[in-house]
Design a protein around this motif. Structure first.
Motif, PDB file in Angstrom:
ATOM      1  N   ASP A  40       0.667  -1.287  -0.129  1.00 37.40           N
ATOM      2  CA  ASP A  40      -0.183   0.107   0.026  1.00 37.40           C
ATOM      3  C   ASP A  40       0.862   1.256   0.072  1.00 37.40           C
ATOM      4  OD1 ASP A  40      -2.267  -1.356   0.060  1.00 37.40           O
ATOM      5  OD2 ASP A  40      -2.400  -1.397   2.272  1.00 37.40           O
ATOM      6  N   ALA A  41       0.502   2.278  -0.811  1.00 40.48           N
ATOM      7  CA  ALA A  41       1.097   3.666  -0.707  1.00 40.48           C
ATOM      8  C   ALA A  41       1.196   4.095   0.666  1.00 40.48           C
ATOM      9  CB  ALA A  41       0.593   4.441  -1.721  1.00 40.48           C
ATOM     10  N   ASP A  42      -0.071   3.757   1.337  1.00 37.18           N
ATOM     11  CA  ASP A  42      -0.053   4.450   2.834  1.00 37.18           C
ATOM     12  C   ASP A  42      -0.572   3.252   3.479  1.00 37.18           C
ATOM     13  OD1 ASP A  42      -0.672   5.755   5.094  1.00 37.18           O
ATOM     14  OD2 ASP A  42      -1.865   7.287   4.201  1.00 37.18           O
ATOM     15  N   VAL A  43       0.552   2.380   4.233  1.00 36.34           N
ATOM     16  CA  VAL A  43       0.288   1.606   5.181  1.00 36.34           C
ATOM     17  C   VAL A  43      -0.401   1.921   6.499  1.00 36.34           C
ATOM     18  CG1 VAL A  43       1.358  -0.219   6.544  1.00 36.34           C
ATOM     19  CG2 VAL A  43       2.252   0.490   4.111  1.00 36.34           C
ATOM     20  N   ASP A  44      -0.394   3.153   6.887  1.00 37.57           N
ATOM     21  CA  ASP A  44      -0.974   3.711   8.034  1.00 37.57           C
ATOM     22  C   ASP A  44      -2.336   3.964   7.957  1.00 37.57           C
ATOM     23  OD1 ASP A  44       1.297   3.870   9.709  1.00 37.57           O
ATOM     24  OD2 ASP A  44       1.703   5.877   9.165  1.00 37.57           O
ATOM     25  N   ALA A  45      -2.789   4.188   6.660  1.00 38.08           N
ATOM     26  CA  ALA A  45      -4.193   4.225   6.434  1.00 38.08           C
ATOM     27  C   ALA A  45      -5.034   2.841   6.716  1.00 38.08           C
ATOM     28  CB  ALA A  45      -4.435   4.716   5.030  1.00 38.08           C
ATOM     29  N   GLY A  46      -4.466   1.893   6.502  1.00 38.53           N
ATOM     30  CA  GLY A  46      -5.204   0.675   6.906  1.00 38.53           C
ATOM     31  C   GLY A  46      -5.296   0.131   8.148  1.00 38.53           C
ATOM     32  N   GLN A  47      -4.821   0.885   9.156  1.00 36.41           N
ATOM     33  CA  GLN A  47      -4.962   0.681  10.390  1.00 36.41           C
ATOM     34  C   GLN A  47      -6.385   0.823  10.934  1.00 36.41           C
ATOM     35  OE1 GLN A  47      -2.601  -0.743  12.086  1.00 36.41           O
ATOM     36  NE2 GLN A  47      -0.583  -0.337  11.182  1.00 36.41           N
ATOM     37  N   LYS A  61       9.711  15.660  17.822  1.00 40.12           N
ATOM     38  CA  LYS A  61       9.169  16.142  16.549  1.00 40.12           C
ATOM     39  C   LYS A  61       9.415  15.318  15.300  1.00 40.12           C
ATOM     40  CE  LYS A  61      11.639  19.881  16.970  1.00 40.12           C
ATOM     41  NZ  LYS A  61      12.284  21.355  16.666  1.00 40.12           N
ATOM     42  N   THR A  62       9.989  14.260  15.633  1.00 43.88           N
ATOM     43  CA  THR A  62      10.302  13.040  14.556  1.00 43.88           C
ATOM     44  C   THR A  62       9.073  12.653  13.896  1.00 43.88           C
ATOM     45  OG1 THR A  62      12.372  12.494  15.567  1.00 43.88           O
ATOM     46  CG2 THR A  62      11.271  10.785  13.989  1.00 43.88           C
ATOM     47  N   GLN A  63       9.170  12.640  12.588  1.00 40.83           N
ATOM     48  CA  GLN A  63       7.805  12.287  11.887  1.00 40.83           C
ATOM     49  C   GLN A  63       8.124  10.863  11.219  1.00 40.83           C
ATOM     50  OE1 GLN A  63       6.223  15.021   9.093  1.00 40.83           O
ATOM     51  NE2 GLN A  63       4.656  13.641   8.124  1.00 40.83           N
ATOM     52  N   ALA A  64       7.365   9.780  11.395  1.00 43.65           N
ATOM     53  CA  ALA A  64       7.633   8.346  10.794  1.00 43.65           C
ATOM     54  C   ALA A  64       6.572   7.679  10.355  1.00 43.65           C
ATOM     55  CB  ALA A  64       8.145   7.725  12.207  1.00 43.65           C
ATOM     56  N   ASP A  65       5.759   8.443   9.553  1.00 39.84           N
ATOM     57  CA  ASP A  65       4.445   8.063   8.976  1.00 39.84           C
ATOM     58  C   ASP A  65       4.855   6.850   7.983  1.00 39.84           C
ATOM     59  OD1 ASP A  65       2.795   9.795  10.160  1.00 39.84           O
ATOM     60  OD2 ASP A  65       3.170  11.211   8.592  1.00 39.84           O
ATOM     61  N   ARG A  66       4.137   5.778   7.897  1.00 41.07           N
ATOM     62  CA  ARG A  66       4.412   4.680   6.971  1.00 41.07           C
ATOM     63  C   ARG A  66       3.931   4.844   5.853  1.00 41.07           C
ATOM     64  NH1 ARG A  66       4.369   2.093  12.359  1.00 41.07           N
ATOM     65  NH2 ARG A  66       2.053   2.323  12.245  1.00 41.07           N
ATOM     66  N   VAL A  67       4.402   5.665   5.004  1.00 38.73           N
ATOM     67  CA  VAL A  67       3.798   5.951   3.720  1.00 38.73           C
ATOM     68  C   VAL A  67       4.891   5.935   2.599  1.00 38.73           C
ATOM     69  CG1 VAL A  67       1.879   7.625   4.525  1.00 38.73           C
ATOM     70  CG2 VAL A  67       4.152   8.611   4.225  1.00 38.73           C
ATOM     71  N   ARG A  68       4.853   5.591   1.402  1.00 44.33           N
ATOM     72  CA  ARG A  68       5.696   5.659   0.333  1.00 44.33           C
ATOM     73  C   ARG A  68       6.071   6.934  -0.240  1.00 44.33           C
ATOM     74  NH1 ARG A  68       3.730   1.403  -2.822  1.00 44.33           N
ATOM     75  NH2 ARG A  68       2.763   2.881  -4.183  1.00 44.33           N
ATOM     76  N   MET A  69       7.286   7.446  -0.112  1.00 44.43           N
ATOM     77  CA  MET A  69       7.480   8.611  -0.665  1.00 44.43           C
ATOM     78  C   MET A  69       8.711   8.574  -1.598  1.00 44.43           C
ATOM     79  SD  MET A  69       7.165  11.096   2.771  1.00 44.43           S
ATOM     80  CE  MET A  69       7.036  12.586   1.944  1.00 44.43           C
ATOM     81  N   VAL A  70       8.983   9.822  -2.478  1.00 51.01           N
ATOM     82  CA  VAL A  70       9.999   9.744  -3.361  1.00 51.01           C
ATOM     83  C   VAL A  70      10.578  11.088  -3.241  1.00 51.01           C
ATOM     84  CG1 VAL A  70       8.290  10.794  -5.008  1.00 51.01           C
ATOM     85  CG2 VAL A  70      10.225   9.496  -5.940  1.00 51.01           C
ATOM     86  N   ALA A  71      11.862  10.925  -3.724  1.00 49.11           N
ATOM     87  CA  ALA A  71      12.706  12.199  -3.718  1.00 49.11           C
ATOM     88  C   ALA A  71      13.927  11.858  -5.000  1.00 49.11           C
ATOM     89  CB  ALA A  71      13.595  12.379  -2.574  1.00 49.11           C
ATOM     90  N   HIS A  72      14.487  12.900  -5.291  1.00 45.80           N
ATOM     91  CA  HIS A  72      15.242  12.963  -6.579  1.00 45.80           C
ATOM     92  C   HIS A  72      16.517  13.563  -6.176  1.00 45.80           C
ATOM     93  CE1 HIS A  72      11.928  11.768  -8.845  1.00 45.80           C
ATOM     94  NE2 HIS A  72      11.304  12.551  -8.213  1.00 45.80           N
ATOM     95  N   PRO A  73      17.472  12.898  -5.422  1.00 41.54           N
ATOM     96  CA  PRO A  73      18.761  13.195  -5.211  1.00 41.54           C
ATOM     97  C   PRO A  73      19.783  13.213  -6.115  1.00 41.54           C
ATOM     98  CG  PRO A  73      18.567  11.066  -4.296  1.00 41.54           C
ATOM     99  CD  PRO A  73      17.218  11.567  -4.839  1.00 41.54           C
TER     100      PRO A  73
END
Length: 262
Positions: free
Chosen positions: A82-89, A172-184
């Motif tokens: 799932d793109a958002d694993v947390d959403a299924g909780q 303040k750490t944010q650790a949502d189980r969601v799939r994210m993308v970056a472009h380094p």
């Protein structure tokens, strides 16, 4: 996407202070962009959850990740796509029962005391996961032709931390189980620091990068689905500066991974 903090555990003088990578920072939500990238939870022989990582399906039954994600005492792995694993909780079974389970394998030359040298692992799934497309392996030594310039970019994908702070501000750490993308972009290749096995990529607010939990996730070559390397390590606890990637294009990686495909 928010920087992925690498989860490297060991270090040597050359890579002093390296930490396993975790999450994508300063990135964007991936949504349906890379459905073959999944979140894994390693379990010991008693079914106890050990740690979470990211990884890529490269066939219906083979999931590519980092060696420090599959090492002992891991004996079993559960994976979610799932793109958002947390959403299924709470109904998605996290962290016990994913979309599919599998058996972890770590590169035979992996050394936990120098994990970044052969930091590659695979999970062989208990049953096939059929998708229209999968991640692809590079050709041998394909990355040697790359030039260090801002235009040499990668697509980093993972489920790691979106924000990481020093312990005094850890709330303040944010650790949502969601799939994210970056472009380094590429900072180092084939240097004394990286050796012939790693890449060093940018990890900043302009390009995004990886953090804790992104370990094992793919760093695709440009905008392709070719997995140039798996997220391996970071150099500080707040996922800033640079991110280390284990190259997949070396013969000692390709030969071992391809043995599972056959």
């Amino acid at each position: 996407m928010r920087r992925l903090i690498t989860a490297l555990v060991a270090s040597i003088a050359l890579v002093a202070g390296a930490l396993p990578a975790t999450a994508v920072t300063n990135g964007t939500l991936d949504g349906d962009g890379h459905p073959y990238v999944g979140l894994m939870v390693a379990q010991d022989g008693d079914g106890k959850a050990l740690w979470r990582c990211s990884g890529t399906l490269i066939s219906p039954t083979v999931y590519l990740t980092a060696g420090h994600c599959t090492e002992a005492p891991a004996e079993h792995v559960e994976i979610w796509f799932d793109a958002d694993v947390d959403a299924g909780q709470p109904g998605n079974g996290y962290p016990t029962t994913g979309d599919v389970g599998g058996t972890p394998y770590t590169h035979p030359d992996y050394d936990p005391n120098a994990f970044y040298v052969r930091d590659v692992g695979v999970v062989v799934l208990d049953e096939p996961v059929e998708m229209p497309q999968y991640g692809q392996l590079p050709t041998q030594d394909q990355l040697d032709a790359l030039k260090v310039r801002r235009s040499t970019t990668f697509t980093s994908v993972g489920y790691g931390l979106q924000k990481s702070f020093p312990s005094a501000a850890s709330w303040k750490t944010q650790a949502d189980r969601v799939r994210m993308v970056a472009h380094p972009h590429l900072l180092q290749i084939n240097t004394g620091f990286t050796g012939d096995q790693s890449l060093l990529l940018s990890n900043n607010t302009n390009t995004g990068g990886t953090c804790f939990g992104d370990s094992g996730g793919p760093n695709f070559l440009g905008s392709t689905n070719v997995v140039a390397g798996v997220t391996s390590f970071g150099l500080n606890s707040t996922c800033g500066g640079t991110g280390g990637v284990m190259r997949v294009d070396r013969d000692y990686v390709l030969g071992w991974v391809q043995s599972f495909l056959s």
